[in-house]
Each structure stands twice: as structure tokens, then as C-alpha cells.
Enzyme design. Structure first.
Site, PDB file in Angstrom:
ATOM      1  N   GLU A  97       2.205  -9.612  -9.103  1.00  0.00           N
ATOM      2  CA  GLU A  97       1.007 -10.178  -9.729  1.00  0.00           C
ATOM      3  C   GLU A  97       1.304 -11.325 -10.694  1.00  0.00           C
ATOM      4  O   GLU A  97       0.371 -11.937 -11.220  1.00  0.00           O
ATOM      5  CB  GLU A  97       0.240  -9.076 -10.463  1.00  0.00           C
ATOM      6  CG  GLU A  97      -0.373  -8.052  -9.520  1.00  0.00           C
ATOM      7  CD  GLU A  97      -1.005  -6.887 -10.251  1.00  0.00           C
ATOM      8  OE1 GLU A  97      -2.007  -6.362  -9.743  1.00  0.00           O
ATOM      9  OE2 GLU A  97      -0.484  -6.493 -11.316  1.00  0.00           O
ATOM     10  N   TRP A 149      -4.256   0.752  -4.638  1.00  0.00           N
ATOM     11  CA  TRP A 149      -3.430   0.911  -3.434  1.00  0.00           C
ATOM     12  C   TRP A 149      -2.325   1.936  -3.651  1.00  0.00           C
ATOM     13  O   TRP A 149      -1.694   2.386  -2.704  1.00  0.00           O
ATOM     14  CB  TRP A 149      -2.855  -0.433  -2.993  1.00  0.00           C
ATOM     15  CG  TRP A 149      -1.750  -0.997  -3.866  1.00  0.00           C
ATOM     16  CD1 TRP A 149      -1.737  -1.093  -5.224  1.00  0.00           C
ATOM     17  CD2 TRP A 149      -0.502  -1.544  -3.426  1.00  0.00           C
ATOM     18  NE1 TRP A 149      -0.565  -1.670  -5.663  1.00  0.00           N
ATOM     19  CE2 TRP A 149       0.209  -1.962  -4.580  1.00  0.00           C
ATOM     20  CE3 TRP A 149       0.083  -1.738  -2.179  1.00  0.00           C
ATOM     21  CZ2 TRP A 149       1.471  -2.548  -4.521  1.00  0.00           C
ATOM     22  CZ3 TRP A 149       1.342  -2.333  -2.113  1.00  0.00           C
ATOM     23  CH2 TRP A 149       2.030  -2.720  -3.264  1.00  0.00           C
TER      24      TRP A 149
END
Length: 733
Positions: free
Chosen positions: A468, A326
Site C-alpha cells: 500500500e 482480504w
């Protein structure tokens, strides 16, 4: 560091890997690590090729490094002089980052005085398949010199070797190395020829996977002997006639001469800087770091292709499998969108052309629509492993859920396409498949929605946001907001495409477009977006985040039992705390800052920044940009430098245990540009026009840059208390 030059006069073995990244040159087709000509694969030289991948056995699939046509070292009076085996008396490397030229200047003590090697090289921005090098030798005394120069097919690979065979041959005046890849049997051809203006003897040696010329001559003291090398790189994916094309290219380059192709290369760079250079008065450190960041993005822009994207580590090697994340749409795109829209279109066409891969991934997980790969290789293949981290205590791979649960990737693709529409004013990308991409991404999110029986709202469960360290959470604010944005974009796109009768009719054969508009509208209205807390105005990152342990980063790290243990995942010490890896809610607020009050922006910055470890190079720029929007340029400034200097600092992480994870950080480079233009300069679109709302740091007296908007080129000049936007007319670049 001088203007447009970075340099180093130390010769330290521990800096070889970081220098390879820092001094990289490239032209989008290939990136050449900043290593020395004599280095073998143990020192990680690489000519990294864009968009070509190979897998060996069960190892990770990764991009290809071409055979090294730059391979060169010397003998003087029968003794070799090369790094790192033989320490020099002086050593200097430099990068002209205005023109993408790498220099070295090294001297060694011999028994009769010094011998000096100077070299310069570049990957031509004018001809993407061409590399050129000038290699000069000068000694203090007369003596016999041998130059060993050719093609080294002993290629550095992380998960190779990728060449099952290596053909080495000579057809005077050219030598060739052709590697045949393991998986797809691609042919990677490197051709080489040379030119000198002095007499010499030549022999050819083929040894293992090396083909080397031995050029021998009697050197006179104080005279510089110049060797010019011309190297062509073609693959069977470029053309079936790769051998002839490689030959034609380098013979033409040799005929035109080194100075000619160098001049054309420099001219191409100057064309780029005419639009993209940012001038900052009062702070040379910032200006040089920012333009160095822009240089790295230009060096890896795939101008040779119609549909290709940029990997997370650029073209600096095989780290992160050479995959597209991304990062490209959310952090790198804006530079090209603002200064070279054709490249922006190429990056986004890659996502259009890999739609089938994204649809297949969604189907494999039991969903409709398009679920884009977290780590995308060609065709939309997801290179992301189920086991991305090794447990340092057991040595076993740990199950991670990046591939499965980071569903926000599809919204990044939508965001990039819509940004292109907004800044170019063109619908070409929507007509050429981008509209269908957005519809399919919206269908994917609609299929993910969950509705509790007692609530009249939709939720998204079991996801990972940008942070994350916290896996498999519910209602991540960023993910939900981006899903809503995707629904709204799909509605707009269906309306836009209704203006094009033939295309609309074609899409109507595939979709019930009116029904899709209705369900997307319902989803956009009812999807749950966490609101700011009534007391402190902070937005909860995901359900239950506020209930986690509130421990400082410093205290958390004292609990580590191993310096390389992973902080996230099921057993990571951060996963049960409020410590986050990178900007998450803050990223959302950056993208949608117009929808929130200044108080909300500020309170969330103050809450999340101390709890953010900045364990990703993507993080600092988002905090920097939001600080600018909160009118805190002094707090934004060090975070801006953290991004802009990501590849200038030697302290960046290069190793995870015995695995090399180094490389350039193009997303940080793009983030630095975004911070400068959209943060400190405050660039916005307002009522269809460019607008700036500057918040310059105290060191900056003024700032100047150019922007392409709706096809016109604008010059923007910002002083401490004023800003001017000047329309220079239609951009014809």
C-alpha cells in the site's frame, strides 16, 4: 509460559490495552477482551459482538460492544479494592488457551492483613450466548465484605456512543441491561443472575447506565467465598423474544451449575483440538505460539451463523471498523478449510450473500461485475473511508485510494471459493451462489482491462497491490496474475455448472455463458504478466518500480520528520523508493510457486525481503512460506515466529496519535498456521492427493498434525528425514 498457559505477574497500567488483546476469550458470537472485572470504559473492556454495526453522525461506522455484564469489584471494611486505582501486593493473570478460560488472582494489603480476589471466566463454546464467571474472595481477617456486581452500560466505544438509550431493570432473580442502538435501533440485551452458597444481604443500585447488585456479608478469616455469575447476551437481530431467551438461558445455566457448563465448554474445545492441534517436538516455543495462534482463530469462528465472516481484528474491539478484509480468504481460511470445513463454508457464504453490495460498488465506479469492498460490513457495505490517514504535520485527513484501487480484493474471494472446492471436493458452494460470484468477479476484471493500440495484450492500470505504500500503479504483478486466475476460474466454473441442468439453464437466462467463456479465455491468454528479468530473474512489482530510488529501510527512516508520519501515499517518503510495506510479488510467487523455477523464487525472495518494511502483520508469513519453498527453513523460522507471536509480543502498535488501533491479529495467526503446514511441512495437492515435502527448521525434531481432505481425516507425521500420511477414514465431526 507453561504449556497451554500464558501468564503475567506484573501490574502495569501501560499493558492494559495489549493485555486486553493477548488474553481475549471468545466463541465466535462474541469476544471478551482480557480486562479485569472492575475495569470501567477508560480501561477498554469490551464484549465485542460479531456482525452488528452502528454509526453515529459522520464518525466511522463500527461494530457494537455489549453492555458489560462482568462488572464486579469489592469493598472490605468500607474501603474499595480495585485496579488500576489501588495497587496490589500481588497480581497474576493467565489464559488457558486450550480451553478459552481467563484467570486473575490479585491480593491487596488491608489494615488487618490481605484480601484476595480470584476469578475465572469464559464465553461458552457450547452455548454461544452464554458467559460464566466464578469470583472468589478470601481475607486474612474477619470483616464486612461488599461485592458490587452487575451490568455496566457505560460502554467503551471508539466512535460512539452507540446506545441512544439504556434500559436497566430487575425481575428477581435477574437483572437486565438493554441498549438501543443509534442507527438501526437494535436492542442489545444483557441478562445476569448469580448463585452463592453462603448467606448475604442484597440491594440493587441503578446509577446512570449501571445496574449493580450490592451483596453484603460478614467474612470469616481464611474462608473462600465463591460467587457464580451467569450472563446471557441476545440481540433483537437474533430473536424478537430476546428478553425471554436471555432469561431462559441463564436460569438454565444456574440450574445446571457452573461445573456442568464449564465441563461442556471444555469438551467442545477438546473436540476442536482433536483435529487442529499441531505437535512439534524439540521447540516448545514454536509449538505454544502456533497453537496459541490457532486458539485465537477458533475463538472468533462464527459457528453460530450460516453466513458470516471474520473481521481483520477478530472480535477484540472496534479497530478497523470491525470490517472484513482480504485477510479472511487469503490468510485465515486455510485453518478452517483443513480442520473445520463447515466454518470455511460459513466465511465464504458471507461473500456470496454480499454479492449485491459488490455489484453495486462496481456499478458506482462505472464497471460491471463484482467489486468487493476493501473493508466490508454487513450487506457488502464498504466501510473504507476516502481519508484513512491523518497528516501528522497539518492534522488534516489525507486522501488515500485503498477503497478505490485495491481491486485485487475480488480475486481473493474467488481464490477462497476455489480453495474450498479443491480441498472439499464439493461443488455445493458453487451451486449455492459461489459460481455466480466468480463469474461476476471475472466480468469486473474484464471491464478493467486496457489494450494499447500497438500491443496485442491487456493491462490493468491505476491499481494498488498488497504493497500500500505505492498507490495508483500500472500492471502490479500480483493484481494482474490474480485477475488471470479469476478468468481461468470462471471458465472452469462455467464447465462445472454445465453438469447441473436446472442451474445452468437459470444462469443462461442471465448470461451468454458461451460468449463469457470465449472472452475470459481471450483475457486469460492476453493479460500481461510481468516476466522475470533475463539477467537477475527478478519480477518487477509494477511498471517503473525498478526505476525508483534504491534506499535501505534504515536510511529511509532517518529521513522521517515525525515518528508517526505515513510512509506511503502521494507525499510519503517510501512512495518514491523501492521500500515496500509488505509482501507483494512474494505473495504472488507463493500462490503460484509451481509455475516458476526455484531460481526465480529464490532471487525474488533475496531481492524483495531486504526492501520490505513488514509494516503489516500479513507480510512475514509470506516471506516465511517462500523461504521454505526455497529450502531455507532457517531463514523462514524467525519470520514464522514473527507471525505466530504477533499477539504474544507487547511491542505491537496500539496507538496512532490519540487513536487506538490495537487488537488481535488473526491474519498473522492464520499465516503462522499456513507457514507451519504448507511451508515447513510442505503440504500440497498433487494429482488429486495430499503430498508433503518437509523443510523443518533445525530446532524441530518432528511435527504431527491432522488435515481434512475430500471428507477424509488424515494424520501426518513428519520426522527429520521421513514423512507419513495416514488416512483415518471419513471425518464425522
Amino acid at each position: 509460559m507453561g504449556k497451554w498457559i500464558i501468564e503475567d505477574k506484573e501490574c502495569l497500567a501501560e499493558k492494559i490495552t495489549s493485555d486486553g488483546n493477548k488474553y481475549l476469550v471468545g466463541n465466535g458470537y462474541m469476544g471478551i477482551r482480557g480486562t479485569l472485572q472492575e475495569y470501567k470504559k477508560e480501561e477498554f473492556p469490551a464484549i465485542n459482538l460479531a456482525g452488528l454495526y452502528d454509526q453515529v453522525g459522520d464518525a466511522w461506522r463500527e461494530p457494537l460492544n455489549a453492555p458489560n455484564g462482568l462488572y464486579t469489584y469489592i469493598e472490605f471494611e468500607g474501603k474499595q479494592y480495585r485496579l488500576p486505582q489501588h495497587l496490589p501486593s500481588s497480581h497474576h493473570i493467565a489464559l488457558d488457551y486450550r480451553h478459552g478460560i481467563f484467570y486473575r488472582d490479585t491480593s491487596w494489603e488491608t489494615e488487618v492483613g490481605k484480601i484476595r480476589v480470584k476469578a475465572e471466566r469464559f464465553a461458552s463454546l457450547d452455548e454461544c450466548h452464554l458467559i460464566a464467571m466464578k469470583y472468589s474472595i478470601c481475607s486474612d481477617a474477619d470483616g464486612r465484605v461488599r461485592i458490587y456486581t452487575g451490568i455496566d452500560g457505560e460502554v467503551w466505544d471508539i466512535n460512539g456512543p452507540h446506545y441512544d438509550e439504556m434500559w436497566l431493570s430487575e425481575t428477581k432473580p435477574i437483572i437486565y441491561g438493554v441498549g438501543i442502538t443509534h442507527e438501526c435501533k437494535y436492542k442489545i440485551c444483557v441478562s445476569e443472575t448469580y448463585d452463592v452458597d453462603f448467606n448475604l444481604d442484597e440491594d440493587i443500585i441503578i446509577e446512570g447506565r449501571k445496574i449493580v447488585r450490592v451483596l453484603s456479608f460478614e467474612a470469616k478469616a481464611g474462608i473462600s467465598y465463591d460467587l457464580y455469575k451467569y450472563i446471557g447476551v441476545y440481540t433483537s437481530k437474533d430473536t424478537s423474544d430476546y428478553l425471554n431467551e436471555a432469561s431462559r438461558l441463564i436460569l438454565e445455566a444456574k440450574s445446571n451449575g457452573y461445573d456442568y457448563i464449564l465441563r461442556k465448554h471444555k469438551n467442545k474445545w477438546e473436540e476442536k483440538w482433536k483435529v487442529s492441534q499441531v505437535t512439534i517436538e524439540g521447540d516448545d516455543i514454536s509449538m505454544e505460539a502456533l497453537n496459541y495462534s490457532i486458539y485465537h482463530l477458533h475463538s472468533i469462528a462464527p459457528r453460530h451463523a450460516d453466513s458470516l465472516s471474520i473481521p481483520a481484528r477478530g472480535l477484540s474491539g472496534q479497530t478497523y471498523k470491525g470490517a472484513v478484509f482480504w485477510d479472511t480468504e487469503m490468510f485465515m481460511l486455510d485453518l478452517f478449510l483443513f480442520t473445520e470445513p463447515d466454518v470455511a463454508k460459513t466465511l465464504l457464504k458471507y461473500r456470496i450473500d454480499t454479492l449485491d453490495g459488490a455489484k453495486k460498488k462496481a456499478k458506482d465506479y462505472g464497471y460491471c461485475g463484482a467489486f468487493y469492498p476493501w473493508e466490508s460490513q454487513e450487506g457488502g457495505y464498504d466501510a473504507c473511508s476516502d481519508y484513512n490517514v491523518v497528516d501528522v504535520f497539518t492534522g488534516r485527513p489525507m486522501r488515500t485510494y485503498f477503497k478505490d484501487k485495491q481491486v485485487h480484493i475480488s480475486s481473493a474471494v474467488v481464490y477462497g471459493i476455489m480453495r474450498y472446492v479443491d480441498y472439499t471436493g464439493n461443488y455445493d458452494l458453487l451451486i449455492e451462489g459461489g459460481g455466480q460470484v466468480i463469474i461476476e468477479c471475472a466480468r469486473f476484471y474484464y471491464d478493467l482491462l486496457i489494450k494499447k493500440v500497438h500491443l496485442d495484450r491487456y493491462e490493468l492500470h491505476d491499481v494498488i497491490g498488497p504493497d500500500e505504500y505505492h498507490e495508483r500503479v500500472n500492471n502490479n504483478a500480483y493484481t494482474n496474475k490474480m485477475a488471470k486466475y479469476t478468468f481461468q476460474s470462471a471458465i472452469s466454473v462455467i464447465d462445472i455448472l454445465s453438469q447441473f441442468d436446472a442451474l445452468y439453464e437459470e444462469l443462461s437466462q442471465q448470461y451468454d455463458l458461451l460468449w463469457l467463456k470465449q472472452i475470459f479465455q481471450d483475457a486469460a491468454v492476453k493479460i500481461y504478466i510481468p516476466e522475470p528479468d533475463e539477467k537477475n530473474q527478478v519480477i518487477e512489482q509494477f511498471d517503473g518500480y525498478f526505476g525508483l530510488e534504491d534506499v535501505s529501510i534504515e536510511e529511509l527512516k532517518k529521513r522521517m520528520l515525525h515518528e508517526k508520519e505515513y510512509l506511503g501515499g502521494a507525499y510519503g517518503i517510501a512512495s518514491h523508493s523501492k521500500v515496500i510495506k509488505q509482501a507483494d510479488v512474494v505473495t504472488m510467487l507463493n500462490l503460484f510457486s509451481d509455475e516458476y523455477s526455484m531460481e526465480v523464487l529464490l532471487k525474488n525472495w533475496e531481492y524483495y525481503e531486504p526492501r520490505t518494511e513488514h509494516g503489516s502483520s500479513l507480510s512475514a508469513c509470506m516471506y516465511s512460506m517462500l523461504a521454505c519453498k526455497c529450502q531455507m527453513p532457517e531463514k523462514a523460522y524467525p519470520l514464522f515466529l514473527k507471525s505466530a507471536r504477533a499477539d504474544l509480543r507487547e511491542s505491537t502498535k496500539q496507538w496512532a496519535g490519540l487513536i487506538y488501533i490495537g487488537g488481535t491479529h488473526p491474519a498473522a495467526a492464520g499465516g503462522a498456521y499456513m507457514t507451519a503446514i504448507e511451508g515447513f511441512a510442505g503440504l500440497r495437492i498433487k494429482d488429486g492427493k495430499l503430498n508433503v515435502n518437509p523443510n523443518l527448521p533445525s530446532k524441530w525434531n518432528s511435527m504431527a498434525f491432522k488435515i481434512i481432505y475430500h471428507g477424509d481425516l488424515y494424520e501426518i507425521n513428519i520426522e527429520k528425514n521421513s514423512a507419513k500420511i495416514n488416512n483415518l477414514g471419513r471425518y464425522k465431526g
